[in-house]
Design a protein around this motif. Structure first.
Motif, PDB file in Angstrom:
ATOM      1  N   HIS A 240      -7.714  -5.760   8.927  1.00 23.78           N
ATOM      2  CA  HIS A 240      -6.908  -6.517   7.973  1.00 23.78           C
ATOM      3  C   HIS A 240      -5.878  -5.622   7.315  1.00 23.78           C
ATOM      4  O   HIS A 240      -4.715  -6.013   7.140  1.00 23.78           O
ATOM      5  N   GLU A 241      -6.281  -4.414   6.937  1.00 23.54           N
ATOM      6  CA  GLU A 241      -5.334  -3.510   6.287  1.00 23.54           C
ATOM      7  C   GLU A 241      -4.170  -3.176   7.203  1.00 23.54           C
ATOM      8  O   GLU A 241      -3.011  -3.167   6.770  1.00 23.54           O
ATOM      9  N   ILE A 242      -4.435  -2.899   8.453  1.00 25.57           N
ATOM     10  CA  ILE A 242      -3.359  -2.557   9.382  1.00 25.57           C
ATOM     11  C   ILE A 242      -2.396  -3.735   9.546  1.00 25.57           C
ATOM     12  O   ILE A 242      -1.165  -3.567   9.525  1.00 25.57           O
ATOM     13  N   ARG A 243      -2.935  -4.932   9.699  1.00 24.10           N
ATOM     14  CA  ARG A 243      -2.068  -6.112   9.837  1.00 24.10           C
ATOM     15  C   ARG A 243      -1.224  -6.312   8.584  1.00 24.10           C
ATOM     16  O   ARG A 243      -0.020  -6.595   8.668  1.00 24.10           O
ATOM     17  N   LEU A 244      -1.840  -6.160   7.427  1.00 24.51           N
ATOM     18  CA  LEU A 244      -1.108  -6.318   6.170  1.00 24.51           C
ATOM     19  C   LEU A 244      -0.031  -5.244   6.031  1.00 24.51           C
ATOM     20  O   LEU A 244       1.117  -5.540   5.652  1.00 24.51           O
ATOM     21  N   ARG A 245      -0.375  -4.027   6.345  1.00 29.20           N
ATOM     22  CA  ARG A 245       0.566  -2.908   6.244  1.00 29.20           C
ATOM     23  C   ARG A 245       1.822  -3.178   7.065  1.00 29.20           C
ATOM     24  O   ARG A 245       2.952  -2.902   6.628  1.00 29.20           O
ATOM     25  N   ARG A 246       1.656  -3.719   8.238  1.00 23.33           N
ATOM     26  CA  ARG A 246       2.788  -3.965   9.135  1.00 23.33           C
ATOM     27  C   ARG A 246       3.680  -5.104   8.657  1.00 23.33           C
ATOM     28  O   ARG A 246       4.820  -5.235   9.111  1.00 23.33           O
ATOM     29  N   ALA A 270       1.826   4.824  15.630  1.00 23.12           N
ATOM     30  CA  ALA A 270       3.275   4.830  15.837  1.00 23.12           C
ATOM     31  C   ALA A 270       3.991   3.813  14.964  1.00 23.12           C
ATOM     32  O   ALA A 270       5.199   3.931  14.717  1.00 23.12           O
ATOM     33  N   GLU A 271       3.255   2.814  14.466  1.00 17.08           N
ATOM     34  CA  GLU A 271       3.871   1.761  13.660  1.00 17.08           C
ATOM     35  C   GLU A 271       3.718   1.983  12.155  1.00 17.08           C
ATOM     36  O   GLU A 271       4.162   1.148  11.363  1.00 17.08           O
ATOM     37  N   GLY A 272       3.088   3.089  11.774  1.00 13.99           N
ATOM     38  CA  GLY A 272       2.994   3.365  10.344  1.00 13.99           C
ATOM     39  C   GLY A 272       1.645   3.915   9.935  1.00 13.99           C
ATOM     40  O   GLY A 272       0.751   4.090  10.763  1.00 13.99           O
ATOM     41  N   HIS A 273       1.510   4.197   8.656  1.00 15.02           N
ATOM     42  CA  HIS A 273       0.275   4.766   8.111  1.00 15.02           C
ATOM     43  C   HIS A 273       0.050   4.232   6.704  1.00 15.02           C
ATOM     44  O   HIS A 273       0.947   3.649   6.091  1.00 15.02           O
ATOM     45  N   SER A 274      -1.132   4.433   6.200  1.00  8.57           N
ATOM     46  CA  SER A 274      -1.452   4.129   4.803  1.00  8.57           C
ATOM     47  C   SER A 274      -1.398   5.415   3.992  1.00  8.57           C
ATOM     48  O   SER A 274      -1.769   6.490   4.483  1.00  8.57           O
ATOM     49  N   ASP A 275      -0.945   5.303   2.759  1.00  4.88           N
ATOM     50  CA  ASP A 275      -1.163   6.360   1.777  1.00  4.88           C
ATOM     51  C   ASP A 275      -2.562   6.129   1.207  1.00  4.88           C
ATOM     52  O   ASP A 275      -3.336   5.358   1.768  1.00  4.88           O
ATOM     53  N   ALA A 276      -2.923   6.787   0.132  1.00  6.79           N
ATOM     54  CA  ALA A 276      -4.325   6.722  -0.300  1.00  6.79           C
ATOM     55  C   ALA A 276      -4.448   6.583  -1.802  1.00  6.79           C
ATOM     56  O   ALA A 276      -3.721   7.239  -2.562  1.00  6.79           O
ATOM     57  N   LEU A 277      -5.386   5.726  -2.207  1.00  3.90           N
ATOM     58  CA  LEU A 277      -5.840   5.648  -3.593  1.00  3.90           C
ATOM     59  C   LEU A 277      -7.320   5.309  -3.495  1.00  3.90           C
ATOM     60  O   LEU A 277      -7.703   4.160  -3.356  1.00  3.90           O
ATOM     61  N   LEU A 278      -8.155   6.341  -3.549  1.00  6.73           N
ATOM     62  CA  LEU A 278      -9.542   6.221  -3.122  1.00  6.73           C
ATOM     63  C   LEU A 278     -10.531   6.803  -4.126  1.00  6.73           C
ATOM     64  O   LEU A 278     -10.363   7.931  -4.612  1.00  6.73           O
ATOM     65  N   GLY A 279     -11.611   6.058  -4.361  1.00 10.48           N
ATOM     66  CA  GLY A 279     -12.706   6.587  -5.159  1.00 10.48           C
ATOM     67  C   GLY A 279     -13.425   7.719  -4.462  1.00 10.48           C
ATOM     68  O   GLY A 279     -13.898   8.658  -5.113  1.00 10.48           O
ATOM     69  N   ILE A 280     -13.509   7.679  -3.141  1.00 14.13           N
ATOM     70  CA  ILE A 280     -14.235   8.734  -2.418  1.00 14.13           C
ATOM     71  C   ILE A 280     -13.540  10.078  -2.546  1.00 14.13           C
ATOM     72  O   ILE A 280     -14.178  11.126  -2.393  1.00 14.13           O
ATOM     73  N   PHE A 281     -12.237  10.095  -2.850  1.00 12.70           N
ATOM     74  CA  PHE A 281     -11.551  11.376  -3.036  1.00 12.70           C
ATOM     75  C   PHE A 281     -12.048  12.119  -4.272  1.00 12.70           C
ATOM     76  O   PHE A 281     -11.805  13.317  -4.409  1.00 12.70           O
ATOM     77  N   ASP A 282     -12.732  11.423  -5.185  1.00 11.97           N
ATOM     78  CA  ASP A 282     -13.319  12.086  -6.354  1.00 11.97           C
ATOM     79  C   ASP A 282     -14.333  13.140  -5.921  1.00 11.97           C
ATOM     80  O   ASP A 282     -14.174  14.332  -6.246  1.00 11.97           O
ATOM     81  N   PRO A 283     -15.379  12.805  -5.143  1.00  9.52           N
ATOM     82  CA  PRO A 283     -16.346  13.839  -4.758  1.00  9.52           C
ATOM     83  C   PRO A 283     -15.916  14.714  -3.586  1.00  9.52           C
ATOM     84  O   PRO A 283     -16.471  15.792  -3.395  1.00  9.52           O
ATOM     85  N   ILE A 284     -14.941  14.268  -2.769  1.00 14.04           N
ATOM     86  CA  ILE A 284     -14.580  15.058  -1.573  1.00 14.04           C
ATOM     87  C   ILE A 284     -13.209  15.711  -1.732  1.00 14.04           C
ATOM     88  O   ILE A 284     -12.555  16.036  -0.738  1.00 14.04           O
ATOM     89  N   ALA A 285     -12.765  15.942  -2.960  1.00 14.90           N
ATOM     90  CA  ALA A 285     -11.415  16.449  -3.198  1.00 14.90           C
ATOM     91  C   ALA A 285     -11.076  17.698  -2.382  1.00 14.90           C
ATOM     92  O   ALA A 285      -9.993  17.763  -1.787  1.00 14.90           O
ATOM     93  N   PRO A 286     -11.952  18.713  -2.291  1.00 13.75           N
ATOM     94  CA  PRO A 286     -11.578  19.884  -1.483  1.00 13.75           C
ATOM     95  C   PRO A 286     -11.346  19.536  -0.015  1.00 13.75           C
ATOM     96  O   PRO A 286     -10.390  20.029   0.610  1.00 13.75           O
TER      97      PRO A 286
END
Length: 391
Positions: A240-246, A270-286
């Motif tokens: 769903h995210e990929i379809r929405l992104r496009r 090749a058609e694009g990427h997502s940036d990030a706003l993620l809760g999981i980046f809190d514990p895995i920041a390094p």
């Protein structure tokens, strides 16, 4: 020599477990160039305050700000006052307002333009229970937006429980968001938070059918594209995210909130990427910092090597009921030495079982996320002792 301790198993037994040697993460300490990456940050509760269910939130501000400095020093931006900070689940508006102001002041010690490091959630949670009319919902949003804009941080328009309760269909959502977007002075991030994160948001955008809700959401984004920096989508649905992104208008970013599939979505195609706003980046920041730096260098093998070991942990922390993921995130911050106590506002440290936390411990260790294994083992033993496990 690494520490060893006794851990309970899902089968009801005990096993001896030896932690891995600590990994010396080489943190780039500069923002990624090819992706924008926000870590949604948790708050540290004052362990000596009455942070029991229903009590006003009392925050350990020194530890909370220190953790935001840690994220910035990893080259990540911070998304604050979001669901990871326990919005709508213990963090009341008084504490949230102070959090926004303190985080912005802290960001200003790094850069003059706060919005390059910090975005904050605006909602309607200070209205209390009930189903207010649409004008009251708009006014509540604007009150919180004014606090954020006054600090210089970027605004994230969070999903509103009040709007979910009061809206009769897509037109009501468009009316409220349109009124807000027409008044905002800078582009904002729209947040679509799925009901797995908050059951009160079921049927957001005017339909429980995701396809219909998506059309409603896209219509709004197209109407106000010049006022929207990006959309943050937390539905845990990769396709769903990929379809929405496009289908997003040119210039509108998609910030993935998919804590199950973030490496693939951020890498893109090749058609694009997502940036990030993620809760999981809190514990895995390094690990996130190293992965994003590798992507900047075009080294997708090193990108995968940093991110892939974190996926089993992420999928465990965000397993159902997903809205209790904050407990695991704060637990890991305590084990990693970022705070002195495993205590949360609203007593939320009790929301996950000892077995759940034990598995989170194993998976975090497998992803090399404990800078001091001896401290992690010592604290894990202390927690297990409260459950009768002689570790």
């Amino acid at each position: 020599m690494s520490p060893t301790l006794t851990l309970p198993t899902a089968e009801g037994g005990l096993e001896r477990y030896t932690l891995r040697a600590p990994r010396d993460w080489t943190i780039p300490r500069i923002p990624a160039r090819t992706r924008i990456a926000y870590a949604a940050a948790h708050v540290v509760a004052d362990p000596l305050a009455d942070n029991t269910p229903g009590a006003p939130a009392v925050i350990d501000w020194d530890a909370t700000m220190a953790f935001r400095r840690h994220l910035w020093e990893c080259g990540l931006r911070v998304a604050d006052a979001m669901d990871t900070s326990q919005r709508n689940m213990g963090l009341d508006w008084s504490a949230t307002r102070e959090l926004i102001r303190r985080s912005a002041a802290e960001a200003r010690t790094f850069v003059p333009n706060v919005d390059s490091l910090l975005a904050c959630g605006a909602g309607t949670d200070h209205l209390g229970a009930g189903s207010p009319d649409l004008d009251a919902i708009v006014a509540a949003y604007l009150e919180q937006i004014a606090v954020i804009e006054d600090t210089g941080a970027r605004v994230i328009l969070m999903a509103s429980r009040h709007l979910a309760a009061s809206a009769r269909g897509p037109d009501d959502y468009h009316s409220v968001y349109g009124a807000l977007l027409r008044q905002l002075t800078r582009p904002v991030i729209l947040h679509w938070l799925g009901d797995m994160f908050d059951p009160a948001l079921r049927g957001y955008w005017g339909s429980e059918d995701i396809a219909e809700a998506t059309e409603s959401f896209l219509a709004l984004v197209r109407d106000y594209a010049s006022r929207i920096d990006g959309v943050k989508v937390s539905l845990l649905d990769r396709e769903h995210e990929i379809r929405l992104r496009r289908r997003l208008p040119k210039g509108v970013r998609l910030y993935t909130g998919d804590d199950f599939n973030y490496p693939d979505l951020i890498l893109g195609d090749a058609e694009g990427h997502s940036d990030a706003l993620l809760g999981i980046f809190d514990p895995i920041a390094p690990a996130a910092a190293v992965a994003l730096a590798a992507l900047d260098a075009g080294d997708t093998a090193r990108y995968a090597a940093a991110f892939e070991p974190t996926l089993p942990l992420a999928r465990w922390l965000f397993s159902a009921p997903t809205y209790h993921y904050k407990t695991g995130i704060v637990f890991l911050a305590w084990l990693a030495g970022h705070q002195d106590a495993f205590v949360m506002v609203n007593g939320a440290q009790s929301a996950r079982s000892v077995l759940h936390l034990t598995e989170a411990f194993r998976r975090a260790d497998a992803a090399d996320l404990f800078p001091d294994p001896f401290l992690a083992a010592f604290r894990m033993r202390a927690l297990l002792a409260t459950s009768g496990v002689a570790a």
